[in-house]
Design an enzyme around this catalytic site. Structure first.
Site, PDB file in Angstrom:
ATOM      1  N   SER A   1      -0.064   2.270  -8.424  1.00 55.56           N
ATOM      2  CA  SER A   1       1.276   2.815  -8.228  1.00 55.56           C
ATOM      3  C   SER A   1       1.503   3.011  -6.742  1.00 55.56           C
ATOM      4  O   SER A   1       0.569   3.333  -5.992  1.00 55.56           O
ATOM      5  CB  SER A   1       1.412   4.165  -8.938  1.00 55.56           C
ATOM      6  OG  SER A   1       2.608   4.812  -8.547  1.00 55.56           O
TER       7      SER A   1
ATOM      8  N   TYR B   1      -2.200  12.533 -10.113  1.00 52.98           N
ATOM      9  CA  TYR B   1      -1.828  11.123 -10.218  1.00 52.98           C
ATOM     10  C   TYR B   1      -2.024  10.401  -8.893  1.00 52.98           C
ATOM     11  O   TYR B   1      -2.618   9.312  -8.847  1.00 52.98           O
ATOM     12  CB  TYR B   1      -0.372  11.018 -10.663  1.00 52.98           C
ATOM     13  CG  TYR B   1       0.067   9.613 -11.009  1.00 52.98           C
ATOM     14  CD1 TYR B   1      -0.415   8.980 -12.149  1.00 52.98           C
ATOM     15  CD2 TYR B   1       0.960   8.920 -10.197  1.00 52.98           C
ATOM     16  CE1 TYR B   1      -0.011   7.698 -12.481  1.00 52.98           C
ATOM     17  CE2 TYR B   1       1.370   7.630 -10.517  1.00 52.98           C
ATOM     18  CZ  TYR B   1       0.877   7.029 -11.661  1.00 52.98           C
ATOM     19  OH  TYR B   1       1.273   5.748 -11.980  1.00 52.98           O
TER      20      TYR B   1
END
Length: 229
Positions: free
Chosen positions: A135, A151
Protein backbone atom coordinates in the site's frame (compact mmCIF):
# COMPACT_ATOMS: atom_id res chain seq x y z
CA UNK A 1 -0.24 -20.84 -16.06
CA UNK A 2 -0.91 -21.73 -12.44
CA UNK A 3 -1.66 -18.86 -10.09
CA UNK A 4 -1.73 -18.98 -6.29
CA UNK A 5 -3.70 -16.28 -4.47
CA UNK A 6 -4.00 -15.88 -0.70
CA UNK A 7 -6.97 -14.05 0.76
CA UNK A 8 -8.93 -15.06 -2.33
CA UNK A 9 -12.43 -15.21 -0.86
CA UNK A 10 -13.31 -11.55 -1.37
CA UNK A 11 -12.27 -8.22 -2.86
CA UNK A 12 -9.15 -8.07 -4.97
CA UNK A 13 -8.25 -11.71 -4.35
CA UNK A 14 -11.64 -12.95 -5.53
CA UNK A 15 -11.55 -10.78 -8.64
CA UNK A 16 -8.01 -11.95 -9.44
CA UNK A 17 -9.25 -15.54 -9.26
CA UNK A 18 -12.19 -14.72 -11.52
CA UNK A 19 -10.05 -13.01 -14.16
CA UNK A 20 -7.39 -15.69 -14.29
CA UNK A 21 -10.02 -18.42 -14.60
CA UNK A 22 -11.66 -16.49 -17.43
CA UNK A 23 -8.30 -16.47 -19.18
CA UNK A 24 -8.06 -20.24 -18.88
CA UNK A 25 -5.41 -20.39 -16.15
CA UNK A 26 -5.37 -22.69 -13.14
CA UNK A 27 -5.93 -21.02 -9.75
CA UNK A 28 -5.20 -22.28 -6.26
CA UNK A 29 -7.08 -20.04 -3.86
CA UNK A 30 -5.98 -19.89 -0.24
CA UNK A 31 -8.66 -18.90 2.28
CA UNK A 32 -9.10 -19.30 6.01
CA UNK A 33 -12.37 -21.18 5.74
CA UNK A 34 -13.04 -22.89 2.40
CA UNK A 35 -16.53 -23.93 3.51
CA UNK A 36 -17.53 -20.26 3.78
CA UNK A 37 -16.05 -19.21 0.42
CA UNK A 38 -19.34 -19.41 -1.46
CA UNK A 39 -18.39 -17.00 -4.27
CA UNK A 40 -15.22 -18.97 -4.98
CA UNK A 41 -17.26 -22.15 -5.00
CA UNK A 42 -19.54 -20.63 -7.63
CA UNK A 43 -16.51 -19.74 -9.77
CA UNK A 44 -15.26 -23.27 -9.44
CA UNK A 45 -18.46 -24.75 -10.86
CA UNK A 46 -17.75 -23.10 -14.20
CA UNK A 47 -13.98 -23.56 -14.18
CA UNK A 48 -13.78 -27.18 -15.37
CA UNK A 49 -11.54 -28.25 -12.51
CA UNK A 50 -9.11 -25.34 -12.87
CA UNK A 51 -9.89 -23.90 -9.41
CA UNK A 52 -8.91 -25.39 -6.08
CA UNK A 53 -10.02 -23.73 -2.85
CA UNK A 54 -7.65 -24.66 -0.05
CA UNK A 55 -7.37 -23.75 3.62
CA UNK A 56 -4.62 -21.24 4.35
CA UNK A 57 -4.40 -19.04 7.42
CA UNK A 58 -1.30 -16.94 6.75
CA UNK A 59 -1.00 -16.14 10.46
CA UNK A 60 -0.37 -19.80 11.33
CA UNK A 61 2.80 -21.76 10.54
CA UNK A 62 1.10 -25.17 10.47
CA UNK A 63 -1.72 -23.93 8.24
CA UNK A 64 0.72 -22.52 5.69
CA UNK A 65 2.79 -25.72 5.68
CA UNK A 66 -0.40 -27.74 5.14
CA UNK A 67 -1.41 -25.40 2.31
CA UNK A 68 1.93 -25.91 0.57
CA UNK A 69 1.61 -29.68 0.99
CA UNK A 70 -1.94 -29.65 -0.37
CA UNK A 71 -0.72 -27.99 -3.57
CA UNK A 72 1.19 -31.17 -4.35
CA UNK A 73 4.03 -31.21 -6.86
CA UNK A 74 2.54 -28.56 -9.14
CA UNK A 75 4.44 -25.73 -10.77
CA UNK A 76 3.41 -22.27 -9.53
CA UNK A 77 4.02 -19.47 -12.01
CA UNK A 78 2.69 -16.46 -10.10
CA UNK A 79 2.14 -16.05 -6.36
CA UNK A 80 -0.08 -13.25 -5.10
CA UNK A 81 0.48 -12.59 -1.41
CA UNK A 82 -2.84 -10.83 -1.14
CA UNK A 83 -4.14 -11.75 2.33
CA UNK A 84 -4.10 -8.76 4.65
CA UNK A 85 -5.83 -6.87 7.44
CA UNK A 86 -6.23 -3.17 8.13
CA UNK A 87 -5.72 -3.21 11.88
CA UNK A 88 -7.21 -0.63 14.21
CA UNK A 89 -6.73 3.05 13.45
CA UNK A 90 -5.83 4.35 16.89
CA UNK A 91 -3.80 7.26 18.21
CA UNK A 92 -0.30 6.70 19.53
CA UNK A 93 -1.59 7.06 23.08
CA UNK A 94 -4.36 4.48 22.56
CA UNK A 95 -2.58 1.77 20.58
CA UNK A 96 -3.75 -1.81 21.01
CA UNK A 97 -0.44 -3.65 20.84
CA UNK A 98 -2.01 -7.07 20.38
CA UNK A 99 -3.71 -5.67 17.30
CA UNK A 100 -0.42 -4.17 16.08
CA UNK A 101 1.26 -7.56 16.39
CA UNK A 102 -1.61 -9.36 14.66
CA UNK A 103 -1.54 -6.86 11.78
CA UNK A 104 2.22 -7.30 11.41
CA UNK A 105 1.85 -11.09 11.63
CA UNK A 106 -0.72 -11.14 8.84
CA UNK A 107 0.59 -8.48 6.47
CA UNK A 108 4.32 -9.01 6.80
CA UNK A 109 5.17 -12.32 8.45
CA UNK A 110 2.30 -14.04 6.64
CA UNK A 111 3.83 -13.08 3.30
CA UNK A 112 7.18 -14.48 4.41
CA UNK A 113 5.54 -17.71 5.59
CA UNK A 114 3.72 -18.33 2.33
CA UNK A 115 6.59 -17.37 0.05
CA UNK A 116 9.08 -19.52 1.94
CA UNK A 117 6.72 -22.51 1.89
CA UNK A 118 6.00 -22.17 -1.84
CA UNK A 119 9.56 -21.62 -3.07
CA UNK A 120 9.89 -25.24 -4.27
CA UNK A 121 6.73 -24.82 -6.36
CA UNK A 122 7.86 -21.49 -7.80
CA UNK A 123 11.29 -22.86 -8.64
CA UNK A 124 9.67 -25.35 -11.01
CA UNK A 125 8.47 -22.46 -13.17
CA UNK A 126 10.32 -20.32 -15.67
CA UNK A 127 7.98 -17.39 -14.88
CA UNK A 128 8.73 -17.13 -11.13
CA UNK A 129 6.74 -14.01 -10.24
CA UNK A 130 5.90 -12.99 -6.66
CA UNK A 131 3.47 -10.11 -6.15
CA UNK A 132 3.23 -8.76 -2.61
CA UNK A 133 0.16 -6.60 -2.06
CA UNK A 134 1.41 -3.52 -0.31
CA UNK A 135 0.00 0.00 0.00
CA UNK A 136 1.11 3.56 -0.58
CA UNK A 137 0.47 3.92 3.14
CA UNK A 138 3.63 1.86 3.64
CA UNK A 139 5.71 4.53 1.90
CA UNK A 140 7.82 6.48 4.39
CA UNK A 141 8.48 9.26 1.87
CA UNK A 142 4.76 9.62 1.13
CA UNK A 143 3.60 9.74 4.75
CA UNK A 144 2.31 13.26 5.36
CA UNK A 145 -0.81 12.46 7.42
CA UNK A 146 0.50 10.12 10.13
CA UNK A 147 -1.72 7.69 12.05
CA UNK A 148 -2.60 4.11 11.11
CA UNK A 149 0.43 2.80 12.98
CA UNK A 150 -0.34 -0.90 12.68
CA UNK A 151 -1.14 -0.84 8.98
CA UNK A 152 1.60 1.59 7.93
CA UNK A 153 4.39 -0.20 9.77
CA UNK A 154 3.30 -3.63 8.56
CA UNK A 155 3.29 -2.48 4.94
CA UNK A 156 6.60 -0.63 5.26
CA UNK A 157 8.11 -3.86 6.62
CA UNK A 158 6.49 -5.78 3.76
CA UNK A 159 8.18 -3.44 1.30
CA UNK A 160 11.56 -4.21 2.85
CA UNK A 161 10.78 -7.93 2.75
CA UNK A 162 9.88 -7.63 -0.94
CA UNK A 163 13.12 -5.85 -1.77
CA UNK A 164 15.12 -8.42 0.18
CA UNK A 165 13.38 -11.29 -1.59
CA UNK A 166 14.20 -9.68 -4.93
CA UNK A 167 17.87 -9.43 -4.02
CA UNK A 168 18.12 -12.93 -2.59
CA UNK A 169 16.27 -14.55 -5.51
CA UNK A 170 17.83 -12.46 -8.27
CA UNK A 171 20.30 -15.12 -9.40
CA UNK A 172 17.38 -17.58 -9.73
CA UNK A 173 15.65 -15.18 -12.14
CA UNK A 174 12.66 -14.36 -9.93
CA UNK A 175 10.60 -11.21 -10.33
CA UNK A 176 9.43 -9.87 -6.96
CA UNK A 177 7.47 -6.63 -6.56
CA UNK A 178 5.54 -4.74 -3.92
CA UNK A 179 2.30 -3.53 -5.47
CA UNK A 180 -0.07 -0.72 -4.49
CA UNK A 181 -3.51 -1.61 -5.88
CA UNK A 182 -4.89 1.91 -5.24
CA UNK A 183 -7.72 2.74 -2.83
CA UNK A 184 -10.31 0.19 -3.88
CA UNK A 185 -13.99 -0.36 -3.03
CA UNK A 186 -13.58 -3.52 -0.94
CA UNK A 187 -14.51 -4.53 2.60
CA UNK A 188 -11.15 -3.10 3.65
CA UNK A 189 -11.17 -0.02 1.42
CA UNK A 190 -14.75 0.96 2.13
CA UNK A 191 -17.51 2.34 -0.10
CA UNK A 192 -15.93 5.80 -0.49
CA UNK A 193 -12.87 4.46 -2.30
CA UNK A 194 -12.61 5.88 -5.85
CA UNK A 195 -11.45 2.68 -7.59
CA UNK A 196 -13.64 -0.31 -8.42
CA UNK A 197 -12.31 -3.80 -7.85
CA UNK A 198 -12.79 -4.60 -11.54
CA UNK A 199 -10.70 -1.64 -12.71
CA UNK A 200 -7.99 -2.22 -10.13
CA UNK A 201 -7.62 -5.90 -11.01
CA UNK A 202 -7.56 -5.16 -14.74
CA UNK A 203 -4.62 -2.87 -14.08
CA UNK A 204 -2.91 -5.38 -11.78
CA UNK A 205 -3.13 -8.13 -14.39
CA UNK A 206 -1.73 -5.88 -17.10
CA UNK A 207 1.20 -4.89 -14.88
CA UNK A 208 1.97 -8.44 -13.76
CA UNK A 209 1.84 -9.67 -17.36
CA UNK A 210 4.38 -7.13 -18.57
CA UNK A 211 6.68 -6.75 -15.56
CA UNK A 212 10.12 -8.23 -16.17
CA UNK A 213 13.09 -9.36 -14.11
CA UNK A 214 14.82 -6.04 -14.77
CA UNK A 215 12.08 -4.36 -12.70
CA UNK A 216 12.25 -6.82 -9.81
CA UNK A 217 12.59 -5.25 -6.38
CA UNK A 218 10.43 -2.22 -7.13
CA UNK A 219 7.40 -0.68 -5.41
CA UNK A 220 4.75 0.02 -8.03
CA UNK A 221 1.29 1.45 -8.48
CA UNK A 222 -0.75 -0.94 -10.60
CA UNK A 223 -0.55 1.54 -13.47
CA UNK A 224 3.22 1.01 -13.46
CA UNK A 225 4.36 4.21 -11.73
CA UNK A 226 7.16 3.75 -9.19
CA UNK A 227 6.22 4.69 -5.63
CA UNK A 228 8.92 6.13 -3.35
CA UNK A 229 9.98 3.99 -0.44
Amino acid sequence: MRIVITGANRGIGLELARRYLERGDHVDAGVRNPAAASELAALGQAASGRLRVLACDVEDDASVRAFAAALGDVTVDVLFNNAGVMGKWLSLADLDFEDVLRTFNTNTVGTLRVTSALLPHLRRSTTRKIVNMSSRMGSIADNTSGGAYAYRTSKAALNMASKTMAVDLRDEHFTVIALHPDWVKTDMGGPEAPMTVEDAVAGILALVDRISRTESGGFYHFRGDTIPW
